[in-house]
Design a protein around this motif. Structure first.
Motif, PDB file in Angstrom:
ATOM      1  N   PRO A 179      31.018  43.067  54.299  1.00 56.07           N
ATOM      2  CA  PRO A 179      29.783  42.932  55.088  1.00 56.07           C
ATOM      3  C   PRO A 179      28.903  44.167  54.980  1.00 56.07           C
ATOM      4  O   PRO A 179      29.362  45.245  54.592  1.00 56.07           O
ATOM      5  N   GLY A 180      27.641  44.013  55.324  1.00 59.41           N
ATOM      6  CA  GLY A 180      26.735  45.156  55.375  1.00 59.41           C
ATOM      7  C   GLY A 180      25.519  45.064  54.487  1.00 59.41           C
ATOM      8  O   GLY A 180      24.580  45.836  54.634  1.00 59.41           O
ATOM      9  N   GLY A 181      25.536  44.138  53.523  1.00 64.07           N
ATOM     10  CA  GLY A 181      24.355  43.933  52.708  1.00 64.07           C
ATOM     11  C   GLY A 181      24.333  44.631  51.372  1.00 64.07           C
ATOM     12  O   GLY A 181      23.394  44.427  50.587  1.00 64.07           O
ATOM     13  N   LEU A 182      25.343  45.452  51.065  1.00 65.95           N
ATOM     14  CA  LEU A 182      25.369  46.131  49.768  1.00 65.95           C
ATOM     15  C   LEU A 182      25.917  45.235  48.660  1.00 65.95           C
ATOM     16  O   LEU A 182      25.773  45.546  47.475  1.00 65.95           O
ATOM     17  N   GLY A 183      26.571  44.156  49.042  1.00 65.07           N
ATOM     18  CA  GLY A 183      27.135  43.241  48.049  1.00 65.07           C
ATOM     19  C   GLY A 183      28.359  43.804  47.346  1.00 65.07           C
ATOM     20  O   GLY A 183      28.653  43.425  46.204  1.00 65.07           O
ATOM     21  N   VAL A 184      29.094  44.696  48.012  1.00 64.68           N
ATOM     22  CA  VAL A 184      30.288  45.297  47.417  1.00 64.68           C
ATOM     23  C   VAL A 184      31.439  44.296  47.473  1.00 64.68           C
ATOM     24  O   VAL A 184      31.801  43.804  48.546  1.00 64.68           O
ATOM     25  N   ALA A 185      32.010  44.017  46.312  1.00 73.74           N
ATOM     26  CA  ALA A 185      33.132  43.080  46.239  1.00 73.74           C
ATOM     27  C   ALA A 185      34.449  43.813  46.454  1.00 73.74           C
ATOM     28  O   ALA A 185      34.615  44.960  46.045  1.00 73.74           O
ATOM     29  N   ARG A 186      35.394  43.126  47.099  1.00 73.73           N
ATOM     30  CA  ARG A 186      36.750  43.662  47.209  1.00 73.73           C
ATOM     31  C   ARG A 186      37.389  43.720  45.819  1.00 73.73           C
ATOM     32  O   ARG A 186      37.221  42.793  45.032  1.00 73.73           O
ATOM     33  N   LYS A 187      38.125  44.786  45.562  1.00 74.17           N
ATOM     34  CA  LYS A 187      38.699  44.985  44.226  1.00 74.17           C
ATOM     35  C   LYS A 187      40.203  45.212  44.234  1.00 74.17           C
ATOM     36  O   LYS A 187      40.829  45.316  43.179  1.00 74.17           O
ATOM     37  N   ALA A 188      40.822  45.315  45.403  1.00 69.94           N
ATOM     38  CA  ALA A 188      42.242  45.644  45.485  1.00 69.94           C
ATOM     39  C   ALA A 188      43.108  44.609  44.761  1.00 69.94           C
ATOM     40  O   ALA A 188      44.003  44.964  43.990  1.00 69.94           O
ATOM     41  N   LYS A 189      42.847  43.342  45.004  1.00 70.30           N
ATOM     42  CA  LYS A 189      43.649  42.281  44.392  1.00 70.30           C
ATOM     43  C   LYS A 189      43.523  42.322  42.868  1.00 70.30           C
ATOM     44  O   LYS A 189      44.506  42.161  42.135  1.00 70.30           O
ATOM     45  N   LEU A 190      42.316  42.553  42.383  1.00 70.22           N
ATOM     46  CA  LEU A 190      42.076  42.648  40.950  1.00 70.22           C
ATOM     47  C   LEU A 190      42.861  43.809  40.343  1.00 70.22           C
ATOM     48  O   LEU A 190      43.520  43.660  39.307  1.00 70.22           O
ATOM     49  N   LEU A 191      42.793  44.980  40.982  1.00 67.64           N
ATOM     50  CA  LEU A 191      43.518  46.149  40.486  1.00 67.64           C
ATOM     51  C   LEU A 191      45.024  45.903  40.478  1.00 67.64           C
ATOM     52  O   LEU A 191      45.731  46.303  39.548  1.00 67.64           O
ATOM     53  N   TYR A 192      45.505  45.256  41.515  1.00 70.56           N
ATOM     54  CA  TYR A 192      46.942  45.023  41.640  1.00 70.56           C
ATOM     55  C   TYR A 192      47.462  44.080  40.559  1.00 70.56           C
ATOM     56  O   TYR A 192      48.547  44.283  40.003  1.00 70.56           O
ATOM     57  N   GLU A 193      46.672  43.079  40.234  1.00 72.11           N
ATOM     58  CA  GLU A 193      47.131  42.031  39.308  1.00 72.11           C
ATOM     59  C   GLU A 193      46.771  42.305  37.855  1.00 72.11           C
ATOM     60  O   GLU A 193      47.381  41.744  36.939  1.00 72.11           O
ATOM     61  N   LYS A 194      45.783  43.141  37.592  1.00 72.42           N
ATOM     62  CA  LYS A 194      45.261  43.318  36.228  1.00 72.42           C
ATOM     63  C   LYS A 194      46.036  44.394  35.476  1.00 72.42           C
ATOM     64  O   LYS A 194      45.608  45.539  35.354  1.00 72.42           O
ATOM     65  N   ARG A 195      47.173  44.038  34.957  1.00 70.86           N
ATOM     66  CA  ARG A 195      47.983  44.966  34.169  1.00 70.86           C
ATOM     67  C   ARG A 195      47.492  44.995  32.726  1.00 70.86           C
ATOM     68  O   ARG A 195      47.222  43.953  32.126  1.00 70.86           O
ATOM     69  N   CYS A 196      47.340  46.196  32.185  1.00 70.58           N
ATOM     70  CA  CYS A 196      46.890  46.347  30.797  1.00 70.58           C
ATOM     71  C   CYS A 196      48.049  46.095  29.830  1.00 70.58           C
ATOM     72  O   CYS A 196      49.217  46.285  30.168  1.00 70.58           O
ATOM     73  N   TYR A 197      47.725  45.706  28.629  1.00 68.58           N
ATOM     74  CA  TYR A 197      48.732  45.503  27.596  1.00 68.58           C
ATOM     75  C   TYR A 197      49.359  46.847  27.248  1.00 68.58           C
ATOM     76  O   TYR A 197      48.673  47.856  27.054  1.00 68.58           O
ATOM     77  N   ASN A 198      50.696  46.887  27.161  1.00 68.33           N
ATOM     78  CA  ASN A 198      51.438  48.118  26.857  1.00 68.33           C
ATOM     79  C   ASN A 198      51.086  49.253  27.819  1.00 68.33           C
ATOM     80  O   ASN A 198      50.952  50.416  27.430  1.00 68.33           O
ATOM     81  N   GLU A 199      50.933  48.924  29.085  1.00 69.27           N
ATOM     82  CA  GLU A 199      50.565  49.910  30.101  1.00 69.27           C
ATOM     83  C   GLU A 199      51.693  50.923  30.285  1.00 69.27           C
ATOM     84  O   GLU A 199      52.856  50.558  30.501  1.00 69.27           O
ATOM     85  N   SER A 200      51.377  52.212  30.217  1.00 73.23           N
ATOM     86  CA  SER A 200      52.384  53.256  30.383  1.00 73.23           C
ATOM     87  C   SER A 200      52.774  53.375  31.852  1.00 73.23           C
ATOM     88  O   SER A 200      52.078  52.882  32.752  1.00 73.23           O
ATOM     89  N   ALA A 201      53.867  54.066  32.117  1.00 70.82           N
ATOM     90  CA  ALA A 201      54.346  54.241  33.490  1.00 70.82           C
ATOM     91  C   ALA A 201      53.323  54.992  34.336  1.00 70.82           C
ATOM     92  O   ALA A 201      53.102  54.651  35.506  1.00 70.82           O
ATOM     93  N   ASP A 202      52.677  56.005  33.759  1.00 71.44           N
ATOM     94  CA  ASP A 202      51.677  56.772  34.503  1.00 71.44           C
ATOM     95  C   ASP A 202      50.463  55.915  34.843  1.00 71.44           C
ATOM     96  O   ASP A 202      49.924  56.003  35.952  1.00 71.44           O
ATOM     97  N   VAL A 203      50.028  55.106  33.892  1.00 65.34           N
ATOM     98  CA  VAL A 203      48.880  54.233  34.144  1.00 65.34           C
ATOM     99  C   VAL A 203      49.228  53.206  35.221  1.00 65.34           C
ATOM    100  O   VAL A 203      48.417  52.912  36.107  1.00 65.34           O
TER     101      VAL A 203
END
Length: 399
Positions: A179-203
């Motif tokens: 809310p608030g009018g800036l149009g900011v989308a929630r991103k937590a779920k995306l970050l949690y689920e979007k694993r990169c290919y061959n993602e290292s332990a640090d990443v």
């Protein structure tokens, strides 16, 4: 110093100073004048400039239904940047009034009064004195806390930890626009689920830390329940890292509660000797404090010694010095949410440095806390949660 309990409070976002504190102030004042038929509440300073975006009026009216909110943006000679004047009337006659200050982290101070929350239980004035007690008695910081605090602290921290976990879980499961009018989308779920290919332990670690920090910060921005750690604006840092250490690294909950206690002690030192209020000292007082608390918590969790714990807290604060509070639109969204994620990762890095380099350090934790406070007082008002400068001003001009 006061109890660690004062560092952690459960309340609705988006701002501990602007919603949690004013809500409790409204409840207290209303209870004093149950016979009143009209309440006026005047907001000054930062509350006047960013209260609309932070939901201050809504919070006050939740605690004091029917209160009329007035805004005063002209008065400058204020005892605290977050000042409120509460007035109670009956049939047009003034029954009473109080000036109440929202001093950061959801805590309030009523002018010329002392509350139970302000009772001192630590005779030590700073972190160095606490460490000296630990050295003299050959005890850990955790043992020191246990000797000073009421036994009920443990159960209180359990309640706090449960609320932190709930905030992470809710944030990870929720999508949509804040809310608030800036149009900011929630991103937590995306970050949690979007694993990169061959993602290292640090990443993977950094991605999960960011996801957890976004989750809590987005819950805060959506005015849901969070824990001040030490504020609502910085509420994502400590829960994110401790959630990662528990869920992804397997540290048991009893040890997480120990880490929460150590983090609370660090936050207590900061709020006593400097400030955790963005309106008073900029975002260095909020994110900087949260990062410092989190670094100390992780160092304690890894069973590092007291010098390593202190150095981790010092590094984390030192490299947030000068951080401005310039929320776009007066909302705790840009840059606040992303900033929580960055601070979570920085806390881990601070512990890594302290683990290997603590014998070489030159700056004490107390020194960097004092520096943060002086820096905050020197900071121009427009960089202290007024949305008048920095990113807020540039974004507004472009829009």
């Amino acid at each position: 110093m006061k109890s660690i309990k004062n560092v952690y409070k459960i309340g609705h976002g988006p701002s501990s100073s602007h919603t949690v504190g004013p809500y409790h102030a409204a409840q207290i004042f209303g209870a004093r004048y149950p016979e009143a038929d009209r309440f006026l509440v005047t907001l000054y300073g930062s509350l006047a400039f960013t209260g609309e975006g932070h939901g201050t009026g809504k919070a006050i009216q939740s605690g004091l239904p029917g209160a009329k909110i007035l805004i005063n943006r002209t008065e400058k000679d204020l005892p605290h940047p977050n000042t409120m004047l509460f007035e109670a009337y009956k049939e047009g006659q003034l029954l009473g009034k109080n000036r109440i200050f929202s001093i950061g982290g959801g805590s309030i101070r009523i002018e010329n009064e002392t509350s139970e929350d302000e009772i001192e239980i630590y005779p030590q004035e700073n972190f160095s004195q606490m460490l000296q007690v630990c050295r003299d008695k050959n005890i850990t910081l955790l043992k020191f806390i246990g000797e000073m605090e009421d036994p009920s602290l443990r159960e209180y921290l359990k309640t706090i930890w449960d609320a932190m976990k709930d905030a992470v879980a809710r944030g990870l499961a929720t999508e949509g626009i804040l809310p608030g009018g800036l149009g900011v989308a929630r991103k937590a779920k995306l970050l949690y689920e979007k694993r990169c290919y061959n993602e290292s332990a640090d990443v993977t670690m950094n991605r999960l830390l960011a996801a957890y920090a976004y989750a809590v910060s987005e819950e805060n921005a959506d005015e849901n329940l969070v824990v001040t750690a030490p504020t609502c604006g910085s509420c994502g840092v400590l829960p994110a890292v401790l959630y990662y250490m528990h869920v992804d690294r397997g540290f048991p909950e009893e040890e997480i509660l120990d880490a929460l206690a150590v983090a609370g002690l660090v936050g207590n030192v900061i709020r006593t000797n400097a400030s955790i209020s963005g309106a008073e000292c900029g975002c260095q007082a909020e994110i900087g404090s949260a990062c410092s608390m989190t670094a100390a918590a992780v160092a304690a969790l890894l069973k590092l010694n007291i010098d390593q714990i202190e150095y981790a807290a010092e590094i984390a604060m030192e490299h947030n010095l000068g951080l401005t509070c310039d929320p776009v639109g007066g909302l705790v969204q840009i840059p606040c949410i992303e900033r929580n994620a960055v601070a979570a990762m920085r806390a881990i890095s601070s512990v890594t440095l302290s683990r290997f380099l603590y014998t070489t350090r030159k700056i004490s934790f107390d020194d960097v806390v004092a520096t943060m406070y002086r820096t905050g007082l020197d900071m121009d008002e427009k960089y202290r949660e007024t949305s008048h400068g920095g990113l807020a001003a540039i974004y507004r001009a472009k829009s």
